[in-house]
Design an enzyme around this catalytic site. Sequence first.
Site, PDB file in Angstrom:
ATOM      1  N   HIS A 232       0.829  -1.205   0.000  1.00 30.32           N
ATOM      2  CA  HIS A 232       0.000   0.000   0.000  1.00 30.32           C
ATOM      3  C   HIS A 232       0.869   1.263   0.000  1.00 30.32           C
ATOM      4  O   HIS A 232       0.612   2.218  -0.743  1.00 30.32           O
ATOM      5  CB  HIS A 232      -0.906  -0.026   1.236  1.00 30.32           C
ATOM      6  CG  HIS A 232      -1.936   1.049   1.275  1.00 30.32           C
ATOM      7  ND1 HIS A 232      -2.734   1.266   2.385  1.00 30.32           N
ATOM      8  CD2 HIS A 232      -2.313   1.991   0.369  1.00 30.32           C
ATOM      9  CE1 HIS A 232      -3.544   2.282   2.146  1.00 30.32           C
ATOM     10  NE2 HIS A 232      -3.304   2.739   0.936  1.00 30.32           N
ATOM     11  N   GLU A 235       2.341   1.793  -3.361  1.00 31.97           N
ATOM     12  CA  GLU A 235       1.340   2.317  -4.304  1.00 31.97           C
ATOM     13  C   GLU A 235       1.281   3.841  -4.235  1.00 31.97           C
ATOM     14  O   GLU A 235       1.190   4.522  -5.255  1.00 31.97           O
ATOM     15  CB  GLU A 235      -0.030   1.721  -3.985  1.00 31.97           C
ATOM     16  CG  GLU A 235      -1.171   2.245  -4.824  1.00 31.97           C
ATOM     17  CD  GLU A 235      -2.357   2.699  -3.994  1.00 31.97           C
ATOM     18  OE1 GLU A 235      -2.758   3.869  -4.128  1.00 31.97           O
ATOM     19  OE2 GLU A 235      -2.865   1.883  -3.197  1.00 31.97           O
ATOM     20  N   HIS A 236       1.357   4.380  -3.024  1.00 35.09           N
ATOM     21  CA  HIS A 236       1.400   5.830  -2.862  1.00 35.09           C
ATOM     22  C   HIS A 236       2.743   6.403  -3.319  1.00 35.09           C
ATOM     23  O   HIS A 236       2.800   7.453  -3.958  1.00 35.09           O
ATOM     24  CB  HIS A 236       1.192   6.202  -1.390  1.00 35.09           C
ATOM     25  CG  HIS A 236      -0.222   6.116  -0.918  1.00 35.09           C
ATOM     26  ND1 HIS A 236      -0.941   7.212  -0.490  1.00 35.09           N
ATOM     27  CD2 HIS A 236      -1.064   5.062  -0.794  1.00 35.09           C
ATOM     28  CE1 HIS A 236      -2.152   6.838  -0.124  1.00 35.09           C
ATOM     29  NE2 HIS A 236      -2.252   5.526  -0.294  1.00 35.09           N
ATOM     30  N   GLU A 312       4.699   9.311   3.003  1.00 29.98           N
ATOM     31  CA  GLU A 312       3.577   8.461   2.601  1.00 29.98           C
ATOM     32  C   GLU A 312       3.356   7.275   3.519  1.00 29.98           C
ATOM     33  O   GLU A 312       2.231   6.788   3.637  1.00 29.98           O
ATOM     34  CB  GLU A 312       3.813   7.954   1.174  1.00 29.98           C
ATOM     35  CG  GLU A 312       3.934   9.050   0.134  1.00 29.98           C
ATOM     36  CD  GLU A 312       2.679   9.885   0.032  1.00 29.98           C
ATOM     37  OE1 GLU A 312       1.568   9.314   0.115  1.00 29.98           O
ATOM     38  OE2 GLU A 312       2.798  11.111  -0.134  1.00 29.98           O
ATOM     39  N   GLU A 357      -4.415   6.842   7.137  1.00 31.78           N
ATOM     40  CA  GLU A 357      -5.510   6.236   6.371  1.00 31.78           C
ATOM     41  C   GLU A 357      -5.943   4.903   6.994  1.00 31.78           C
ATOM     42  O   GLU A 357      -7.138   4.624   7.116  1.00 31.78           O
ATOM     43  CB  GLU A 357      -5.062   6.022   4.934  1.00 31.78           C
ATOM     44  CG  GLU A 357      -6.102   5.364   4.037  1.00 31.78           C
ATOM     45  CD  GLU A 357      -5.577   5.096   2.632  1.00 31.78           C
ATOM     46  OE1 GLU A 357      -6.099   4.158   1.983  1.00 31.78           O
ATOM     47  OE2 GLU A 357      -4.661   5.807   2.184  1.00 31.78           O
TER      48      GLU A 357
END
Length: 911
Positions: A232, A235-236, A312, A357
């Site tokens: 994840h 991905e950012h 991130e 998140e």
Amino acid sequence: SDWLHVPGSACRPNSSNSLEATEADIDGDIKESASLKVTNDINDEEGDGDDDGILASDEECEYEDDDYELTSLADNANPPKSAYGSPFNPCTWRPKERLRCFILLTLSLLFALGLAYQSDQNSSVSTLLGKLKGGQGSHPPPGAIGVGHASYDTLHSSHVDELDARLTLYRHRATGAEFLAFVPDILQNGPGSSGGNLRNSGDEDGGYDPKPDKVFGVAFRTKPESSTGVPHILEHSVLCGSQKYPSRDPFAYLLKGSLQTFLNAMTYPDRTVYPVASRNRADFRNLMDVYLDAVFHPRAVEDEGWWVLRQEGWRYDVADSDDDPNNNDDDGNEGEWTATSPGERVPFVYKGVVYSEMKGAYSDPEDYMDRVTQSLLFPDNAYFYDSGGDPAVIPTLTREEFVAFYKKYYHPTNARLFVAGDESDVYHALSAADHYMTPMGYNPESRKDSVISYQQRKFSKPLSQRKPFAVAPSDDGNESSEGFMLCITWLLNTQPLSPMMELAWVVLDELLLGKSTSPLDKILRDSGLGEELIGGGLDNELLQSTFAVGMRGVKNREDIGTLEELILNTLHDLDSNGFTEDDIASSLNTIEFSLREGGGGLRGMEVFLGALTKWNYDLSPKDALVYEDALKELKDEIERTGSNTFQQMIRDFLLTNNHRVILELYPSTTLEAEKLQDEKIQAKRAQSKMNDKEYENVIEEGKTLKKLQAEEESSEVIASNPRLSISDIDKSPIEYPIEVEEDAFGSGIRLITHEVASSGIAYVNFGMDVSMIPYEDIELFPALISLMNEAGTSDMSDSEFRNYIGKVSGGVDASLQIISVKPTGWDDESKVLPGVNMLTMLFVGGKCTSDKISDLFDIFQKVLEDIDFENSHDIVRNALKSKLSSTKSSIASRGHSFVNTRIRGRYSVRN
């Protein structure tokens, strides 16, 4: 009954099955937002649904491949022809013809090589072959089916009737990367294939748009090895600047200066996907290049991109002065602790985009339940870990692990690439990807190490677990009124299911939970044991499918056991008694209708994401996209055995399957504070292990990051971002064929017809202005809508009426739209609307095949005039309970949406 019907025409709804009224429609005109699907048979002279043209050289003869079932184009009933109409398939010629052709082709090849050598003695052999084959250094011949490229082998190419398109699967010779090309029939040799402008209303064919969105995507199989969330975070991170596009946030520039219709990235439990889409060719190629450079040359894994993981992923940061470790803002603003004496250390907190998140995700009870269930259900394979990241584990991710994961899985050998567009788009995408991938070489370990293994059924008895979830105390300070939650989840398969069985499970899911009158759905809702169904039924997007069902808002702990027993007893009853013919016919028709219709979004995006459900596991991507054979087999099986097929599935996959998780979540008013305290202790413990130099490095790193985030990028960096010129933008408007007829057939009704190529499906919306309803009564509309969508009629029970709808249509749905309209003369778009003029529309929308249009209008009439209100109290009660439950549970994880609603409240009609 067919007074609204225009053969071959229909009003097409938007994704919510309702027409869109713009704010400019103050006179009541309803304009629609349409999604077009246009067919083009310009080159299909034989009427076989296949484009006729010259075969690419890689497709002429059948050959074998270990991974895919290859089909020769020579097997077509009507072999493709050349532009001169003569057969051009050497595999079907007689021996003398083959010999003659072979001699001529050999002489021609030698002659052509000689010419090429004389013209460019420095050219490589691959470049020369590329020129001859339509490969590198030239464009494919106009109208060629299945674009060839010197850097790729063609594994499979065929027309897919279900998609009205040609699918071609390539393998990159240098790296082994696989590339799937999707070319819709309307773009093969059609108006869009040469890159021409969109048609406008002046064209003979009526103004259809021949250019669907162009789609490009790259996917990597990213097997998680821990719950640090590295897939994840990557991905950012890869989208935070690259070698060619060094801007810290190219996304922001693309959103401002691009004509993109989709721009995002997604992390799945076992893959990471980077798709983009645009209708503009220059823009599409810009987006493609940005994404290729991002995934293959990101700054995040280089020394210069040290800050990306900190921004991130996660980092230590100085706590705010109120010592609130729950403050995860990344604004770097004032209010921080400061040391008051030499040697004193300020407390740390955790921050980071993904970290914050995932804290939000874990605060949503249903999301948390899904993640815990997956970990329990898959103890022995990659799904045990959370690819998104567990907030308690994310801070253990090191820079070395982050870089190693990228190098291990972000390699072309482990990549699956996709393009949807015309033949020139395919060729350009193949060339662009080749440019990036070839220097990286072949790395078989990347693909081998990413393989996802099957979880075997190993539980001797169902696994039961209890976990707390965080809730706020009630207003009086007592325990929260939030109820318990229970969900039962089964692991269905330990090897690939047959196509027929996969489709059968989709139908069974519809039978059990698809409608409010489906037996399992109805029994649970009517039981009163909980407020709302959860679980979602069938999940078939990963290697192994699961089936989950449960309820939230269970008031009493004692009812948890009763609910579990009710679920299993209902399944036992269905195993014994089966489903009615009407139940099966309705559910089967609903699924078949949805398969033929498609999802209604970007078609290329649907094909890409759908193909990955097989392709990601080294199966043929085509198998995920075709359904006709499986549908016929399932219909034949149902014709032969009736309900027994589904009864046996319930028995084998659910009732006798002990590999299932029974998860109960109970509310806790102290859990949130306990988590915050644990987080504080974790950060404090980590700081205590730092020596003075390490501590100072964290402080300085934080200051450097905030300075970097605050400073503007140089003009050179900004100029590196791709941009469009005015000449790149098509100035011709797209005009759709919409006709408006006032007082149609003397009915007093405005009729809007919109002719589209829709595979014989008619879409109809019937809208009524209900603005005269007093404002005080508007709050009753949601209950009315629920009854219109779930209740029966005077002569049919709710179950009978909903089955009838399912058998003769693709669905009927009532909805409400409350629209703020502009006063006369309001011409300042920058002003906020006063919100005092409202248009309230009640819509009944539906879709059906054109031969069922009369039945559809009969249903409309029953929904509007004959709903059984007297025997529908349970429907209203269940709808209100479900709404209340979902609203309460969303406050913790979606608090920003309530703030937004509150702010917008001042624009209400009660000004």
